[in-house]
Design a protein around this motif. Structure first.
Motif, PDB file in Angstrom:
ATOM      1  N   HIS A  28       0.889  -1.217  -0.198  1.00 34.20           N
ATOM      2  CA  HIS A  28       0.039  -0.082  -0.017  1.00 34.20           C
ATOM      3  C   HIS A  28       0.837   1.387   0.012  1.00 34.20           C
ATOM      4  O   HIS A  28       0.653   2.237  -0.951  1.00 34.20           O
ATOM      5  N   THR A  29       1.881   1.305   0.926  1.00 34.02           N
ATOM      6  CA  THR A  29       2.741   2.433   1.016  1.00 34.02           C
ATOM      7  C   THR A  29       3.517   2.677  -0.128  1.00 34.02           C
ATOM      8  O   THR A  29       3.489   3.980  -0.702  1.00 34.02           O
ATOM      9  N   ILE A  30       3.900   1.844  -0.662  1.00 32.63           N
ATOM     10  CA  ILE A  30       4.881   2.002  -2.007  1.00 32.63           C
ATOM     11  C   ILE A  30       4.139   2.462  -3.151  1.00 32.63           C
ATOM     12  O   ILE A  30       4.601   3.111  -3.986  1.00 32.63           O
ATOM     13  N   THR A  31       2.859   2.034  -3.285  1.00 38.80           N
ATOM     14  CA  THR A  31       1.944   2.484  -4.285  1.00 38.80           C
ATOM     15  C   THR A  31       1.255   3.915  -4.060  1.00 38.80           C
ATOM     16  O   THR A  31       0.360   4.185  -4.884  1.00 38.80           O
TER      17      THR A  31
ATOM     18  N   LEU B  38       9.901   0.779  -8.807  1.00 41.36           N
ATOM     19  CA  LEU B  38       8.643   0.978  -8.665  1.00 41.36           C
ATOM     20  C   LEU B  38       7.558   0.690 -10.081  1.00 41.36           C
ATOM     21  O   LEU B  38       6.518   0.034  -9.978  1.00 41.36           O
ATOM     22  N   ALA B  39       8.543   0.868 -10.924  1.00 42.61           N
ATOM     23  CA  ALA B  39       7.768   1.030 -12.436  1.00 42.61           C
ATOM     24  C   ALA B  39       7.894  -0.507 -13.106  1.00 42.61           C
ATOM     25  O   ALA B  39       7.196  -0.865 -14.127  1.00 42.61           O
ATOM     26  N   ASN B  40       8.731  -1.290 -12.478  1.00 39.04           N
ATOM     27  CA  ASN B  40       8.902  -2.545 -13.098  1.00 39.04           C
ATOM     28  C   ASN B  40       7.970  -3.629 -12.606  1.00 39.04           C
ATOM     29  O   ASN B  40       7.683  -3.880 -11.280  1.00 39.04           O
ATOM     30  N   PRO B  41       7.387  -4.128 -13.361  1.00 41.56           N
ATOM     31  CA  PRO B  41       6.049  -4.951 -13.113  1.00 41.56           C
ATOM     32  C   PRO B  41       6.373  -6.322 -12.441  1.00 41.56           C
ATOM     33  O   PRO B  41       5.865  -6.971 -11.640  1.00 41.56           O
TER      34      PRO B  41
ATOM     35  N   ARG C 148       4.922   9.353  -8.732  1.00 48.81           N
ATOM     36  CA  ARG C 148       3.481   9.200  -9.301  1.00 48.81           C
ATOM     37  C   ARG C 148       3.264   8.530 -10.773  1.00 48.81           C
ATOM     38  O   ARG C 148       2.557   7.657 -11.044  1.00 48.81           O
ATOM     39  N   ALA C 149       4.125   8.863 -11.713  1.00 51.19           N
ATOM     40  CA  ALA C 149       4.236   8.457 -13.145  1.00 51.19           C
ATOM     41  C   ALA C 149       4.581   7.116 -13.046  1.00 51.19           C
ATOM     42  O   ALA C 149       3.902   6.233 -13.784  1.00 51.19           O
ATOM     43  N   ASN C 150       5.352   6.672 -12.154  1.00 49.73           N
ATOM     44  CA  ASN C 150       5.767   5.304 -12.293  1.00 49.73           C
ATOM     45  C   ASN C 150       5.123   4.300 -11.233  1.00 49.73           C
ATOM     46  O   ASN C 150       5.283   3.042 -11.510  1.00 49.73           O
ATOM     47  N   THR C 151       4.044   4.921 -10.649  1.00 42.59           N
ATOM     48  CA  THR C 151       3.214   3.895  -9.821  1.00 42.59           C
ATOM     49  C   THR C 151       2.149   3.282 -10.753  1.00 42.59           C
ATOM     50  O   THR C 151       1.550   3.879 -11.558  1.00 42.59           O
TER      51      THR C 151
END
Lengths: 457, 245, 191
Positions: free
Chosen positions: A56-59, A293-296, C11-14
């Protein structure tokens, strides 16, 4: 067929006794983990909560960072934003320079290792003094940590004792008793605490709702670091943020139980502002975390709380030591973080996993570092880091297994391999399996053949 | 209930007796079992080596081959685990992976589906149970020692059905033996050391046999034990369970 | 880097966002919280004195540390040679044999005692060779969940949970009490 890790691990294993000692040392920490975990009926619920709170926090990180920093700023704490290691180092140096600091005491911060801050500051005339005993020992030896929680654990007492003698820290020649050596270090560091103009701490947890910087130590060195100097600098990776005290209770309970098997660290200190007459700075660092964070496939690595439990349980880490890994964080999570940091540079660590998945089950935040290593292996080929021999072998298997006809023919002829003389199978370059194994014997008739002949009854 | 028997490649070639014992056990309990002859390998060796793309055709064929069965049963925990855990990943975006839901290791199948309560035969020997990693942590054949969950062990539950058997577990009961597929040829030094440590702990129980649901771990340890002339034998758990059949 | 740019990038990378889980955790409780706290304090290397109503605190402390020459405290009623409220600098507290402070909450599961900063120089909690924490026995809770529901920060903006003496196992995993901060901790339960 060898990798950067496997080569160093092979060297490590040449000293059989030391390998045994290293393995047993960390296994005993794993056992302590099991003991304390079994004392809490809510253990698995804590792990699940820890994982979900972090997810939750990371997102929602940007929102929480805004709350966190406005709380800090409302009490006069100066907040800095560093996009990478270079910016971080420059900011820290800027603060120190503007205060005329020559000596800075410092409690443990893996982030400063990540940013290679110490050499940067030392090159600019700042005396950086590590105050965690283990960190201080390896600093004086010019080494890097071999473990994130027990950084000097690879050293024997004699090695520490001799160095203390050389540096004038201990005075009774030949006295290598850990209690004596610890006392000597206490006196030595006490002087440093008194004379430093600045103190730096890391941050185990940042609490958004209250703006607390929470630092956990056993030695009390973070508290000594911040109690005398008039300047406190916090180095904080942005993934350290959690929402509130209710969340903190979960992590506080897990961190030390997982890390060292203690029910808590001795000190869990909350810093909300500078002490009277002092100044406090918090440097927030991205350094690739926003990319993670952007790495799926790998973003959940950000849940890691750096407890070291995955290292302690890892059968490969225990039998290869921290220095066999090229990234500064070793073990299962280190393999992952290295790949996230620079996949080409640290691909040589990806072999250091038998996929036993013990780490997946021990991790307090359910990062599943072992399962993630499987995923990392799948991309090695795309960055040109796959072992060509392994590719050939896999290709061979593919051809063989894709065709039932070919496969069945191979089965018929396989028993002939049994006739290869044993001495020949031991040549490691031809047959790495034969380095330590006798060859398995092919059955005279495979299950397939027996089935066809109606002999399976 | 129709059961498809999956005898993974290396069991097929090296340890057909484990496949035969599995078949016997299933027949003994009246299961309608068939063995699709076009089966080969689950693809795990390629996946663990980092070439799971090469395993995709195998996963497709496997899923198709076992379409008509209610369960797929294999005498190899690791291969069953690969189908269960990784096939959905391999077939992602293609079609729903059915075999992932049907696959079971023979121990799991006897314990959870057939829920067997008796077995003929006696085995008057001391055995040390090898709790292989993927059996423990992917299939749940026993409670992983890292977790705080009530202890259980399905392998031991089944072995207990035999008469005169003495069952032991080594110290560090579910620590890895160091096989790990490609790991054993890439990280030879650590892999061998892990194997030696594991074998010594098995021997320390006083056991004559090491037994477990994974022939791959047994093959690894047997290879080291033979090379180093260590006094212990290795046998797949199905061969003990089928001793009276 | 500018804050805005920093946060925009995050924000953009979330990608997918996750909800906060419900926080109903059944933290461990003990049939006898005081007993558990005392045992756990001893386990982590600390001492506990259960004071009687008639006990004189100064006498108790003297008896616990008969060799002490320099005592530091800002607590009313405690005899001390140094006062962390009035020393010029924190460094002036170096060489303190016994520091005496007040704890607000004790936690049975791990022997943590919440010591909020109520004095100008918090150094007294760490620099003293030995630390005495006075804690009211009705301020004991079972676990950290309960503790974090209750703790209050003072205007100084610092507080710490202390569980036993400073310790290290950095040399060969050999446990040594008294690393950089207090070498011994005695919790006096009052009330």
């Amino acid at each position: 067929m060898s990798t950067e890790h496997s080569k160093k691990a092979a060297l490590f294993n040449k000293d059989r006794e030391k390998t045994t000692w290293h393995d047993q040392t960390f296994w005993s920490v794993r056992m302590k983990h099991d003991d304390v975990a079994h004392q809490l009926p809510e253990w698995e619920a804590l792990r699940e909560h820890a994982s979900n709170i972090k997810k939750h926090t990371i997102t929602h990180l940007a929102d929480y960072l805004e709350t966190f920093t406005s709380n800090l700023e409302s009490r006069g704490v100066i907040v800095h934003w560093a996009k990478d290691a270079d910016e971080f180092n420059a900011i820290v140096y800027g603060i120190l320079k503007s205060h005329g600091v020559r000596k800075m005491v410092k409690s443990k911060s893996m982030l400063t290792e990540e940013c290679e801050m110490n050499p940067y500051l030392e090159a600019r005339g700042i005396d950086v003094v590590e105050t965690d005993l283990g960190e201080r020992i390896i600093q004086l030896l010019g080494q890097r940590p071999s473990h994130i929680v027990m950084p000097a654990i690879h050293l024997k007492r004699e090695e520490v004792g001799r160095m203390f003698e050389e540096k004038g820290i201990s005075h009774e020649k030949g006295n290598y008793d850990p209690t004596y050596l610890t006392r000597c270090a206490r006196h030595h560091l006490r002087e440093e605490f008194m004379n430093a103009e600045a103190g730096m701490t890391g941050c185990n947890f940042g609490v958004a709702k209250t703006g607390d910087i929470v630092v956990c130590t056993n030695e009390g060195n973070a508290d000594m670091t911040t109690s005398m100097p008039k300047l406190h600098i916090v180095s904080m990776g942005i993934e350290k943020l959690i929402p509130d005290y209710a969340s903190l209770a979960v992590f506080q309970r897990l961190l030390c139980r997982c890390g060292t098997g203690q029910p808590t660290t001795t000190y869990t200190s909350h810093f909300r502002q500078a002490r009277p007459g002092a100044e406090m700075h918090v440097v927030l660092v991205d350094n690739g975390r926003s990319d993670t964070l952007a790495n799926p496939e790998h973003w959940e690595s950000l849940k890691c709380i750096r407890c070291g439990a995955c290292m302690n349980t890892c059968p490969v880490y225990r039998r290869s030591g921290g220095y066999s890994y090229s990234y500064f964080i070793p073990g299962p999570i280190g393999v992952n973080l290295g790949m996230l940091h620079d996949a080409r540079k640290y691909a040589g660590n990806v072999s250091a996993c038998s996929l036993c998945l013990s780490c997946d089950n021990v991790c307090p935040a359910e990062v599943v570092p072992g399962s993630q290593i499987y995923v990392w292996r799948q991309m090695l080929n795309s960055i040109g880091k796959a072992d060509p021999m392994k590719e050939v072998m896999s290709m061979g298997m593919k051809v063989l297994f894709d065709s039932p006809m070919l496969y069945q023919t191979a089965l018929k002829f396989a028993p002939f391999i049994n006739r290869v003389p044993e001495q020949l199978t031991k040549i490691g370059s031809l047959n790495p399996w034969g380095i330590g194994h006798a060859m398995p014997e092919f059955a005279k008739k495979s299950f397939h053949q027996l089935w066809k002949q109606g002999k399976v009854k | 209930m129709k059961v498809g028997l999956f005898v993974p490649c290396y069991v097929d070639a090296l340890y057909p007796e484990a496949g035969i014992a599995t078949y016997k056990l299933l027949k003994h309990f009246g299961v309608d079992v068939d063995y699709p002859e076009k089966q080969t390998c689950c693809g795990q060796p390629m996946g663990n080596a980092g070439f799971e793309n090469m395993a995709k055709p195998l996963a497709r064929k496997f899923d198709d081959m076992f379409r008509g069965f209610d369960y797929v049963v294999a005498p190899s925990a690791s291969c069953a685990a690969y189908v269960k855990v990784y096939y959905p990943r391999l077939l992602k975006g293609e079609h729903e992976c059915l075999s992932s839901k049907k696959i079971m290791d023979i121990v799991e199948f006897l314990h959870d589906v057939l829920k067997i309560t008796s077995l003929p035969g006696n085995f008057p020997h001391v055995v040390s149970v090898h709790n292989s990693c993927h059996g423990v942590r992917e299939l749940g054949l026993s409670a992983p020692s890292e977790r705080n969950i009530p202890p259980f062990n399905k392998i031991i539950d089944l072995l207990k059905l035999l008469k005169d058997i003495t069952i032991k577990e080594p110290e560090r009961k579910d620590e890895c033996c160091g096989f790990g597929g490609m790991f054993s040829v890439e990280e030879t030094a650590v892999s061998i050391r892990m194997g030696e440590d594991k074998i010594d702990r098995h021997i320390a129980t006083g056991a004559e046999f090491v037994t477990g649901p994974d022939s791959s771990c047994l093959m690894h340890m047997a290879g080291i034990a033979k090379r180093e002339k260590k006094p212990i034998k290795f046998v797949h758990v199905t061969q003990i369970l089928a001793v009276g059949l | 880097m500018e804050k805005k740019e920093f946060l925009d990038r995050l924000r953009a990378n979330t990608r997918e966002q996750y909800d906060m889980p419900d926080m109903n955790i059944n933290g461990i409780t003990y049939p006898d919280t005081v007993k558990q706290f005392v045992e756990m304090t001893q386990t982590v290397g600390g001492n506990v004195i259960e004071a009687q109503e008639t006990d004189d605190l100064n006498a108790l402390i003297r008896r616990a540390y008969p060799e002490a020459k320099v005592i530091a405290s800002h607590l009313p009623g405690i005899k001390a040679d140094r006062n962390p409220d009035t020393v010029d600098e924190a460094c002036a507290l170096n060489g303190t044999d016994v520091g005496i402070v007040r704890g607000e909450i004790g936690v049975a599961e791990n022997a943590c005692v919440w010591v909020p900063q109520t004095m100008k120089e918090k150094a007294v909690c760490f620099i003293s060779e030995n630390l005495v924490i006075i804690l009211n026995r009705n301020q004991l809770v079972d676990n950290m969940h309960q503790a974090y529901e209750r703790i209050k920060m003072t205007d100084y903006g610092f507080g710490t949970f202390i569980s036993g003496p400073s310790k290290t196992a950095d040399i060969e995993q050999s446990l040594v009490m008294g690393a950089q901060a207090a070498r011994s901790v005695t919790v006096i339960l009052v009330g």
